[in-house]
Design a protein around this motif. Structure first.
Motif, mmCIF file in Angstrom:
data_model
loop_
_atom_site.group_PDB
_atom_site.id
_atom_site.type_symbol
_atom_site.label_atom_id
_atom_site.label_comp_id
_atom_site.label_asym_id
_atom_site.label_seq_id
_atom_site.Cartn_x
_atom_site.Cartn_y
_atom_site.Cartn_z
ATOM 1 N N ARG A 246 -93.075 25.992 56.333
ATOM 2 C CA ARG A 246 -94.089 25.209 56.071
ATOM 3 C C ARG A 246 -93.929 24.367 54.766
ATOM 4 O O ARG A 246 -93.444 24.821 53.839
ATOM 5 N N ARG A 247 -94.190 23.136 54.934
ATOM 6 C CA ARG A 247 -94.205 22.225 53.737
ATOM 7 C C ARG A 247 -95.377 22.668 52.686
ATOM 8 O O ARG A 247 -96.416 23.514 53.113
ATOM 9 N N SER A 248 -95.369 22.149 51.477
ATOM 10 C CA SER A 248 -96.410 22.763 50.711
ATOM 11 C C SER A 248 -97.747 21.955 50.784
ATOM 12 O O SER A 248 -98.799 22.668 50.321
ATOM 13 N N TYR A 249 -98.107 21.017 51.454
ATOM 14 C CA TYR A 249 -99.188 20.555 51.590
ATOM 15 C C TYR A 249 -99.755 20.151 50.282
ATOM 16 O O TYR A 249 -101.174 19.903 50.049
ATOM 17 N N HIS A 250 -99.075 19.762 49.214
ATOM 18 C CA HIS A 250 -99.500 19.605 47.848
ATOM 19 C C HIS A 250 -98.732 18.228 47.539
ATOM 20 O O HIS A 250 -97.520 18.285 47.444
ATOM 21 N N LYS A 251 -99.212 17.237 46.814
ATOM 22 C CA LYS A 251 -98.624 16.351 46.511
ATOM 23 C C LYS A 251 -97.643 16.375 45.302
ATOM 24 O O LYS A 251 -96.477 15.510 45.033
ATOM 25 N N ARG A 252 -97.583 17.431 44.594
ATOM 26 C CA ARG A 252 -96.793 17.669 43.260
ATOM 27 C C ARG A 252 -96.054 19.061 43.392
ATOM 28 O O ARG A 252 -94.817 19.370 43.011
ATOM 29 N N ARG A 253 -96.381 19.658 44.508
ATOM 30 C CA ARG A 253 -95.707 21.242 44.662
ATOM 31 C C ARG A 253 -94.743 21.317 45.710
ATOM 32 O O ARG A 253 -94.693 20.868 46.924
ATOM 33 N N LYS A 254 -93.594 22.088 45.370
ATOM 34 C CA LYS A 254 -92.492 22.394 46.655
ATOM 35 C C LYS A 254 -92.731 23.791 47.086
ATOM 36 O O LYS A 254 -93.359 24.698 46.437
ATOM 37 N N ALA A 255 -92.263 23.867 48.378
ATOM 38 C CA ALA A 255 -92.396 25.107 49.020
ATOM 39 C C ALA A 255 -91.097 25.981 48.566
ATOM 40 O O ALA A 255 -90.173 25.534 48.221
ATOM 41 N N GLN A 256 -91.317 27.280 48.973
ATOM 42 C CA GLN A 256 -90.085 28.170 48.691
ATOM 43 C C GLN A 256 -88.932 27.785 49.110
ATOM 44 O O GLN A 256 -87.719 27.718 48.303
ATOM 45 N N TRP A 257 -88.841 27.476 50.258
ATOM 46 C CA TRP A 257 -87.689 27.102 51.205
ATOM 47 C C TRP A 257 -86.987 26.081 50.543
ATOM 48 O O TRP A 257 -85.735 25.716 50.554
ATOM 49 N N GLU A 258 -87.628 25.106 49.838
ATOM 50 C CA GLU A 258 -87.227 23.665 49.384
ATOM 51 C C GLU A 258 -86.373 24.202 47.986
ATOM 52 O O GLU A 258 -85.536 23.465 47.337
ATOM 53 N N GLN A 259 -86.594 25.410 47.345
ATOM 54 C CA GLN A 259 -85.756 25.730 46.110
ATOM 55 C C GLN A 259 -84.869 26.771 46.171
ATOM 56 O O GLN A 259 -84.358 27.249 45.098
ATOM 57 N N GLU A 260 -84.765 27.603 47.257
ATOM 58 C CA GLU A 260 -83.956 28.413 47.546
ATOM 59 C C GLU A 260 -82.897 28.421 48.547
ATOM 60 O O GLU A 260 -83.438 28.227 49.602
ATOM 61 N N SER A 261 -81.799 28.100 48.211
ATOM 62 C CA SER A 261 -80.745 27.857 49.344
ATOM 63 C C SER A 261 -80.431 28.932 50.257
ATOM 64 O O SER A 261 -80.229 28.680 51.532
ATOM 65 N N ASP A 262 -80.811 30.158 49.574
ATOM 66 C CA ASP A 262 -80.693 31.435 50.910
ATOM 67 C C ASP A 262 -81.712 31.912 51.396
ATOM 68 O O ASP A 262 -82.182 32.999 51.615
ATOM 69 N N TYR A 263 -83.010 31.075 51.477
ATOM 70 C CA TYR A 263 -84.156 31.384 52.149
ATOM 71 C C TYR A 263 -84.114 31.981 53.250
ATOM 72 O O TYR A 263 -84.996 32.867 53.615
ATOM 73 N N CYS A 264 -83.212 31.697 54.328
ATOM 74 C CA CYS A 264 -83.148 32.050 55.595
ATOM 75 C C CYS A 264 -82.761 33.618 55.420
ATOM 76 O O CYS A 264 -83.229 34.522 56.423
ATOM 77 N N THR A 265 -81.972 34.003 54.534
ATOM 78 C CA THR A 265 -81.464 35.565 54.582
ATOM 79 C C THR A 265 -82.904 36.288 54.381
ATOM 80 O O THR A 265 -82.909 37.411 54.981
ATOM 81 N N LEU A 266 -84.008 35.614 53.542
ATOM 82 C CA LEU A 266 -85.081 36.356 53.562
ATOM 83 C C LEU A 266 -86.014 36.628 54.747
ATOM 84 O O LEU A 266 -86.319 37.518 55.340
ATOM 85 N N VAL A 267 -85.979 35.414 55.692
ATOM 86 C CA VAL A 267 -86.784 35.121 56.723
ATOM 87 C C VAL A 267 -86.284 36.080 57.868
ATOM 88 O O VAL A 267 -86.928 36.942 58.647
ATOM 89 N N ARG A 268 -84.853 36.091 58.106
ATOM 90 C CA ARG A 268 -84.415 36.890 59.109
ATOM 91 C C ARG A 268 -84.490 38.334 58.976
ATOM 92 O O ARG A 268 -84.229 39.140 59.931
ATOM 93 N N ASP A 269 -84.797 38.993 57.862
ATOM 94 C CA ASP A 269 -84.887 40.202 57.883
ATOM 95 C C ASP A 269 -86.352 40.971 57.780
ATOM 96 O O ASP A 269 -86.664 42.037 58.042
ATOM 97 N N ILE A 270 -87.244 39.723 58.227
ATOM 98 C CA ILE A 270 -88.523 40.179 58.373
ATOM 99 C C ILE A 270 -89.077 39.731 59.946
ATOM 100 O O ILE A 270 -88.678 38.904 60.415
ATOM 101 N N ALA A 271 -89.760 40.735 60.540
ATOM 102 C CA ALA A 271 -90.512 40.466 61.627
ATOM 103 C C ALA A 271 -91.495 39.256 61.788
ATOM 104 O O ALA A 271 -92.105 39.129 60.858
ATOM 105 N N PRO A 272 -91.432 38.511 62.761
ATOM 106 C CA PRO A 272 -90.798 38.721 63.894
ATOM 107 C C PRO A 272 -89.292 38.152 64.155
ATOM 108 O O PRO A 272 -88.762 38.240 65.187
ATOM 109 N N TYR A 273 -88.882 37.650 63.103
ATOM 110 C CA TYR A 273 -87.664 36.988 63.030
ATOM 111 C C TYR A 273 -86.582 37.939 63.190
ATOM 112 O O TYR A 273 -85.227 37.091 63.201
ATOM 113 N N ASN A 274 -86.527 39.171 62.805
ATOM 114 C CA ASN A 274 -85.237 39.998 62.659
ATOM 115 C C ASN A 274 -85.031 40.627 64.087
ATOM 116 O O ASN A 274 -84.002 41.382 64.272
#
Ligand SMILES: Nc1ncnc2c1ncn2[C@@H]1O[C@H](COP(=O)(O)OP(=O)(O)OP(=O)(O)O)[C@@H](O)[C@H]1O
Ligand SMILES: [Mn+2]
Length: 367
Positions: free
Chosen positions: A191-219
């Motif tokens: 999801r994007r930040s929906y804020h004109k000055r803020r960034k979302a976590q996935w935009e700042q962490e290049s290994d964000y996917c490794t977090l996602v794939r470990d949690i349900a229901p994505y695992n």
């Protein structure tokens, strides 16, 4: 409950929804439903509450319902350069086109949508409930207009007006009611930040996917691959507004996510927004059947733009898309494929295992 022969096409469609998809490939009920929504007599119109921009619920004589989004701009109008994705206007033709695209890509996770031109007097004003009626007025050039009530763009300066007495819009087949088919709402991990000055976590962490794939229901199961499909669909259309998605509760967690709310696609035909592909770029996975479909449109006889032109030709408000958007589709297919190629070369170089990026499984029907 009742004889199947007495069901409306919408009811037949709703009963056919499965754990894997909204409708079967080539199911004839889809075209019948599109034609019903485009032609059947309307008896009542009121505003759908919730959501940011105006939407009307259309009641037909046979008790079917559709979700109406009005046309605001000509097809050629592009997203205003200083608008964020979350203040962009919605485009009715994007809803129509995305239904066709979802179908051509073999996902079948979007409700059928057709265009239709209404008479604003006899098919909206005279059928409107009191709430909606209160927002009607006559413009200086003597056209009938309404603005409804909503969070964005529901005021006199953003009114929807007849031209002079007709109004075009998109009609989406209604989902089963919350009672019949309750849904679960999920926050989109990218999801994007929906804020004109803020960034979302996935935009700042290049290994964000490794977090996602470990949690349900994505695992486990199909869900991560479904998000990749969604990012393919959204990248092709340029839709940056995928904040949440929904699934049907009865089917549990290993079911498809609905592709809903596409009004913000097809706004910028000359730019390809690669950040929409972030899920795929960061996870380096894609479903094999999706990859095959993209390859077929890239190298085969019929390009995606041709298939879309053909599919949308029978819509009552055709041509649905401005030509540059069709050109963009073919170009973006090429960009997705080169992203997959980059993933492949990354993963094959470090070890001799099967390249992780390719995708593995179909997990659509039987797993
Ligand atoms: N075809 C449909 N039939 C019935 N309900 C629908 C349909 N499509 C969407 N909805 C419901 O209506 C709500 C609003 O729809 P949609 O997301 O298209 O509008 P929106 O104004 O863009 O909303 P938001 O601002 O929350 O994104 C959604 O939460 C969804 O549950
Ligand atoms: Mn929305």
């Amino acid at each position: 409950m009742g004889d199947v022969n007495n069901l409306t096409n919408l009811e037949k469609f709703q009963r056919g929804i499965s754990k894997h998809e909204l409708y079967r490939e080539n199911d004839p009920v889809v075209n019948s439903l599109l034609s019903d929504m485009a032609n059947n007599k309307i008896v009542k119109v009121y505003q759908k509450e919730g959501g940011t921009q105006i939407k009307l619920v259309i009641d037909y004589e046979n008790k079917d319902e559709a979700l109406f989004k009005p046309m605001r701009f000509p097809r050629e109008q592009q997203t205003l350069p200083n608008h964020f994705y979350f203040t962009d206007f919605e485009r009715h033709n994007a809803e129509i086109a995305t239904f066709h695209l979802d179908k051509l890509l073999g996902f079948r996770r979007a409700m059928p949508v057709t265009g239709r031109t209404l008479n604003i007097t006899t098919e909206i004003y005279e059928l409107a409930d009191d709430e909606l009626l209160k927002t009607f007025f006559v413009s200086p050039s003597n056209n009938k207009c309404f603005h409804g009530k909503c969070t964005y763009y529901c005021d006199t300066s953003h009114a929807i007006c007849g031209n002079p007495d007709t109004l075009e819009g998109s009609f989406a087949a209604f989902l089963p009611s919350k009672e019949m088919g309750p849904r679960k709402v999920w926050r989109h991990p990218w999801r994007r930040s929906y804020h004109k000055r803020r960034k979302a976590q996935w935009e700042q962490e290049s290994d964000y996917c490794t977090l996602v794939r470990d949690i349900a229901p994505y695992n486990t199961g199909r869900r991560l691959l479904d998000l990749m499909d969604m990012s393919v669909l959204d990248f092709l259309t340029g839709n940056m507004d995928r904040h949440h998605y929904e699934t049907f509760r009865v089917f549990g967690n290993d079911t498809f996510p609905l592709h809903l709310d596409h009004g913000r696609g097809f706004g910028r035909p000359f730019d390809d927004e690669l950040t929409i592909l972030a899920p795929l770029l960061q996870c380096c996975v894609i479903r094999s059947s999706t990859l095959e479909t993209l390859l077929r449109f890239h190298t085969g006889e019929k390009r995606l733009s041709d298939a879309m032109r053909e599919s949308m030709a029978s819509d009552p408000v055709a041509p649905v898309l401005w030509e540059p958007h069709l050109v963009a589709l073919d170009r973006r297919v090429g960009k997705i494929l080169s992203a997959v190629r980059d993933c492949l070369s990354k993963t094959t170089s470090d070890d001799s295992e099967l390249p992780k990026s390719i995708v593995v499984d179909g997990s659509r029907r039987d797993s």
